[in-house]
Design a protein around this motif. Structure first.
Motif, PDB file in Angstrom:
ATOM      1  N   SER A 119       0.803  -1.218   0.000  1.00 23.88           N
ATOM      2  CA  SER A 119       0.000   0.000   0.000  1.00 23.88           C
ATOM      3  C   SER A 119       0.841   1.276   0.000  1.00 23.88           C
ATOM      4  CB  SER A 119      -0.940   0.010   1.209  1.00 23.88           C
ATOM      5  OG  SER A 119      -0.177   0.076   2.406  1.00 23.88           O
ATOM      6  N   ARG A 120       2.163   1.152   0.055  1.00 28.52           N
ATOM      7  CA  ARG A 120       2.995   2.361   0.109  1.00 28.52           C
ATOM      8  C   ARG A 120       2.958   3.075  -1.240  1.00 28.52           C
ATOM      9  NH1 ARG A 120       8.289   2.597  -1.670  1.00 28.52           N
ATOM     10  NH2 ARG A 120       8.955   0.743  -2.778  1.00 28.52           N
ATOM     11  N   GLN A 121       3.150   4.375  -1.167  1.00 26.49           N
ATOM     12  CA  GLN A 121       3.074   5.199  -2.367  1.00 26.49           C
ATOM     13  C   GLN A 121       4.279   6.124  -2.423  1.00 26.49           C
ATOM     14  OE1 GLN A 121      -0.618   6.561  -3.573  1.00 26.49           O
ATOM     15  NE2 GLN A 121      -1.468   4.557  -3.155  1.00 26.49           N
ATOM     16  N   GLY A 122       4.746   6.412  -3.622  1.00 30.53           N
ATOM     17  CA  GLY A 122       5.849   7.350  -3.791  1.00 30.53           C
ATOM     18  C   GLY A 122       7.188   6.745  -3.418  1.00 30.53           C
ATOM     19  N   ASN A 123       8.094   7.613  -3.003  1.00 31.20           N
ATOM     20  CA  ASN A 123       9.446   7.195  -2.657  1.00 31.20           C
ATOM     21  C   ASN A 123       9.620   6.989  -1.164  1.00 31.20           C
ATOM     22  OD1 ASN A 123      10.401   7.128  -5.247  1.00 31.20           O
ATOM     23  ND2 ASN A 123      11.097   9.255  -5.254  1.00 31.20           N
ATOM     24  N   VAL A 124       8.584   6.539  -0.491  1.00 30.83           N
ATOM     25  CA  VAL A 124       8.657   6.260   0.936  1.00 30.83           C
ATOM     26  C   VAL A 124       9.519   5.009   1.114  1.00 30.83           C
ATOM     27  CG1 VAL A 124       7.288   5.676   2.970  1.00 30.83           C
ATOM     28  CG2 VAL A 124       6.365   7.215   1.229  1.00 30.83           C
ATOM     29  N   SER A 125      10.319   4.981   2.170  1.00 29.06           N
ATOM     30  CA  SER A 125      11.172   3.811   2.380  1.00 29.06           C
ATOM     31  C   SER A 125      10.321   2.564   2.621  1.00 29.06           C
ATOM     32  CB  SER A 125      12.122   4.041   3.559  1.00 29.06           C
ATOM     33  OG  SER A 125      11.386   4.167   4.754  1.00 29.06           O
ATOM     34  N   CYS A 126      10.882   1.441   2.298  1.00 26.63           N
ATOM     35  CA  CYS A 126      10.174   0.160   2.403  1.00 26.63           C
ATOM     36  C   CYS A 126       9.858  -0.148   3.863  1.00 26.63           C
ATOM     37  CB  CYS A 126      11.038  -0.944   1.812  1.00 26.63           C
ATOM     38  SG  CYS A 126      10.336  -2.592   2.026  1.00 26.63           S
ATOM     39  N   PRO A 127       8.594  -0.352   4.211  1.00 24.06           N
ATOM     40  CA  PRO A 127       8.216  -0.645   5.594  1.00 24.06           C
ATOM     41  C   PRO A 127       8.883  -1.907   6.149  1.00 24.06           C
ATOM     42  CG  PRO A 127       6.268  -0.165   4.277  1.00 24.06           C
ATOM     43  CD  PRO A 127       7.423  -0.257   3.340  1.00 24.06           C
ATOM     44  N   LEU A 128       9.037  -2.914   5.314  1.00 25.12           N
ATOM     45  CA  LEU A 128       9.661  -4.152   5.768  1.00 25.12           C
ATOM     46  C   LEU A 128      11.123  -3.910   6.129  1.00 25.12           C
ATOM     47  CD1 LEU A 128       9.680  -7.225   6.222  1.00 25.12           C
ATOM     48  CD2 LEU A 128      10.276  -7.460   3.812  1.00 25.12           C
ATOM     49  N   ILE A 129      11.860  -3.281   5.239  1.00 25.56           N
ATOM     50  CA  ILE A 129      13.279  -3.019   5.482  1.00 25.56           C
ATOM     51  C   ILE A 129      13.447  -2.089   6.681  1.00 25.56           C
ATOM     52  CG2 ILE A 129      15.406  -2.056   4.514  1.00 25.56           C
ATOM     53  CD1 ILE A 129      14.470  -4.717   3.222  1.00 25.56           C
ATOM     54  N   THR A 130      12.630  -1.051   6.763  1.00 19.93           N
ATOM     55  CA  THR A 130      12.702  -0.123   7.896  1.00 19.93           C
ATOM     56  C   THR A 130      12.451  -0.851   9.207  1.00 19.93           C
ATOM     57  OG1 THR A 130      11.985   1.701   6.500  1.00 19.93           O
ATOM     58  CG2 THR A 130      11.721   1.987   8.876  1.00 19.93           C
ATOM     59  N   SER A 131      11.458  -1.721   9.211  1.00 18.54           N
ATOM     60  CA  SER A 131      11.121  -2.475  10.423  1.00 18.54           C
ATOM     61  C   SER A 131      12.262  -3.390  10.840  1.00 18.54           C
ATOM     62  CB  SER A 131       9.846  -3.279  10.190  1.00 18.54           C
ATOM     63  OG  SER A 131       9.540  -4.046  11.318  1.00 18.54           O
ATOM     64  N   LEU A 132      12.851  -4.082   9.873  1.00 19.75           N
ATOM     65  CA  LEU A 132      13.947  -4.999  10.173  1.00 19.75           C
ATOM     66  C   LEU A 132      15.201  -4.267  10.626  1.00 19.75           C
ATOM     67  CD1 LEU A 132      13.485  -7.597   7.295  1.00 19.75           C
ATOM     68  CD2 LEU A 132      12.854  -7.850   9.709  1.00 19.75           C
ATOM     69  N   GLN A 133      15.331  -2.994  10.232  1.00 20.74           N
ATOM     70  CA  GLN A 133      16.474  -2.187  10.646  1.00 20.74           C
ATOM     71  C   GLN A 133      16.281  -1.592  12.034  1.00 20.74           C
ATOM     72  OE1 GLN A 133      16.697   0.526   7.344  1.00 20.74           O
ATOM     73  NE2 GLN A 133      18.208  -0.739   6.277  1.00 20.74           N
ATOM     74  N   GLY A 134      15.166  -1.934  12.676  1.00 18.18           N
ATOM     75  CA  GLY A 134      14.943  -1.479  14.039  1.00 18.18           C
ATOM     76  C   GLY A 134      13.941  -0.344  14.146  1.00 18.18           C
ATOM     77  N   GLY A 135      13.324   0.011  13.035  1.00 16.97           N
ATOM     78  CA  GLY A 135      12.303   1.043  13.080  1.00 16.97           C
ATOM     79  C   GLY A 135      10.989   0.480  13.578  1.00 16.97           C
ATOM     80  N   ALA A 136       9.963   1.274  13.576  1.00 19.45           N
ATOM     81  CA  ALA A 136       8.648   0.830  14.031  1.00 19.45           C
ATOM     82  C   ALA A 136       7.957   0.055  12.928  1.00 19.45           C
ATOM     83  CB  ALA A 136       7.798   2.031  14.413  1.00 19.45           C
ATOM     84  N   SER A 137       7.208  -0.955  13.309  1.00 13.61           N
ATOM     85  CA  SER A 137       6.421  -1.722  12.335  1.00 13.61           C
ATOM     86  C   SER A 137       5.145  -0.944  12.030  1.00 13.61           C
ATOM     87  CB  SER A 137       6.088  -3.103  12.881  1.00 13.61           C
ATOM     88  OG  SER A 137       5.097  -3.013  13.871  1.00 13.61           O
ATOM     89  N   VAL A 138       4.369  -1.483  11.144  1.00 12.26           N
ATOM     90  CA  VAL A 138       3.118  -0.822  10.762  1.00 12.26           C
ATOM     91  C   VAL A 138       2.135  -0.771  11.914  1.00 12.26           C
ATOM     92  CG1 VAL A 138       3.335  -1.264   8.324  1.00 12.26           C
ATOM     93  CG2 VAL A 138       2.208  -2.943   9.779  1.00 12.26           C
ATOM     94  N   THR A 139       2.343  -1.605  12.936  1.00 12.65           N
ATOM     95  CA  THR A 139       1.428  -1.582  14.079  1.00 12.65           C
ATOM     96  C   THR A 139       1.930  -0.627  15.149  1.00 12.65           C
ATOM     97  OG1 THR A 139       2.571  -3.474  15.083  1.00 12.65           O
ATOM     98  CG2 THR A 139       0.663  -3.959  13.701  1.00 12.65           C
ATOM     99  N   GLY A 140       3.059   0.003  14.893  1.00 12.50           N
ATOM    100  CA  GLY A 140       3.553   0.997  15.833  1.00 12.50           C
ATOM    101  C   GLY A 140       4.568   0.452  16.821  1.00 12.50           C
ATOM    102  N   SER A 141       4.824  -0.831  16.811  1.00 15.99           N
ATOM    103  CA  SER A 141       5.800  -1.396  17.727  1.00 15.99           C
ATOM    104  C   SER A 141       6.911  -2.043  16.926  1.00 15.99           C
ATOM    105  CB  SER A 141       5.144  -2.422  18.640  1.00 15.99           C
ATOM    106  OG  SER A 141       4.607  -3.473  17.877  1.00 15.99           O
ATOM    107  N   ALA A 142       8.024  -2.240  17.548  1.00 19.06           N
ATOM    108  CA  ALA A 142       9.151  -2.862  16.867  1.00 19.06           C
ATOM    109  C   ALA A 142       8.839  -4.318  16.571  1.00 19.06           C
ATOM    110  CB  ALA A 142      10.402  -2.769  17.730  1.00 19.06           C
ATOM    111  N   VAL A 143       9.441  -4.836  15.513  1.00 21.49           N
ATOM    112  CA  VAL A 143       9.271  -6.243  15.165  1.00 21.49           C
ATOM    113  C   VAL A 143       9.893  -7.076  16.268  1.00 21.49           C
ATOM    114  CG1 VAL A 143       9.919  -8.021  13.511  1.00 21.49           C
ATOM    115  CG2 VAL A 143       9.292  -5.757  12.694  1.00 21.49           C
ATOM    116  N   PRO A 144       9.199  -8.130  16.708  1.00 21.18           N
ATOM    117  CA  PRO A 144       9.725  -8.968  17.790  1.00 21.18           C
ATOM    118  C   PRO A 144      11.014  -9.652  17.420  1.00 21.18           C
ATOM    119  CG  PRO A 144       7.677  -9.921  16.896  1.00 21.18           C
ATOM    120  CD  PRO A 144       7.920  -8.629  16.194  1.00 21.18           C
TER     121      PRO A 144
END
Length: 144
Positions: A119-144
């Motif tokens: 569902s991402r649009q434009g040049n937004v960074s990849c949610p999966l890669i961001t999450s795995l790099q320690g960012g927040a997941s789409v649910t707002g919490s870090a990936v376990p």
């Protein structure tokens, strides 16, 4: 072949048990299967009890039992240790349920991340890669 499972060579034994020869040798090294005597100048022979034992090991493995746990079950195989066998099975069942819960959590997080990627649009960074790099997941919490 079911009717004549005595006096088998290791190759025929392995085929009857549904495994390869190296599996037979591995089980022997692990103490799960006795190695028959080798008559002088001859080859080892196996029988129906050996086939049954290997099938038991393979069935237990399919249920998730480790080789150490299987060795313990084999020690209890005379049929008089049902309570001990039941206890081992209860522990395995608890392990399986814990793994299933872990898998359900993983599935939920991955599902959310895949949806976010689609569902991402434009040049937004990849949610999966961001999450795995320690960012927040789409649910707002870090990936376990």
């Amino acid at each position: 072949m079911e009717n004549n499972l005595e006096n088998l060579t290791i190759g025929v034994f392995a085929k009857a048990a549904g495994v390869n020869v190296e599996t037979i040798r591995f089980y022997q090294r692990k103490g799960l299967l006795p190695e028959p005597d080798k008559p002088y100048g001859s080859i080892r022979r196996y029988g129906a009890a050996d086939v049954t034992r290997v099938r038991f090991v393979k069935s237990a493995q399919r249920l998730g039992f480790s080789l150490d746990e299987i060795a313990e079950l084999l020690r209890l195989d005379d049929g008089t240790h049902c309570e001990e066998a039941s206890s081992l099975a209860e522990h395995k069942l608890q392990d399986v349920r814990e793994k299933m819960a872990d898998l359900a959590r993983m599935e939920a997080v991955l599902s959310d991340l895949v949806c976010a990627c689609h569902s991402r649009q434009g040049n937004v960074s990849c949610p999966l890669i961001t999450s795995l790099q320690g960012g927040a997941s789409v649910t707002g919490s870090a990936v376990p």
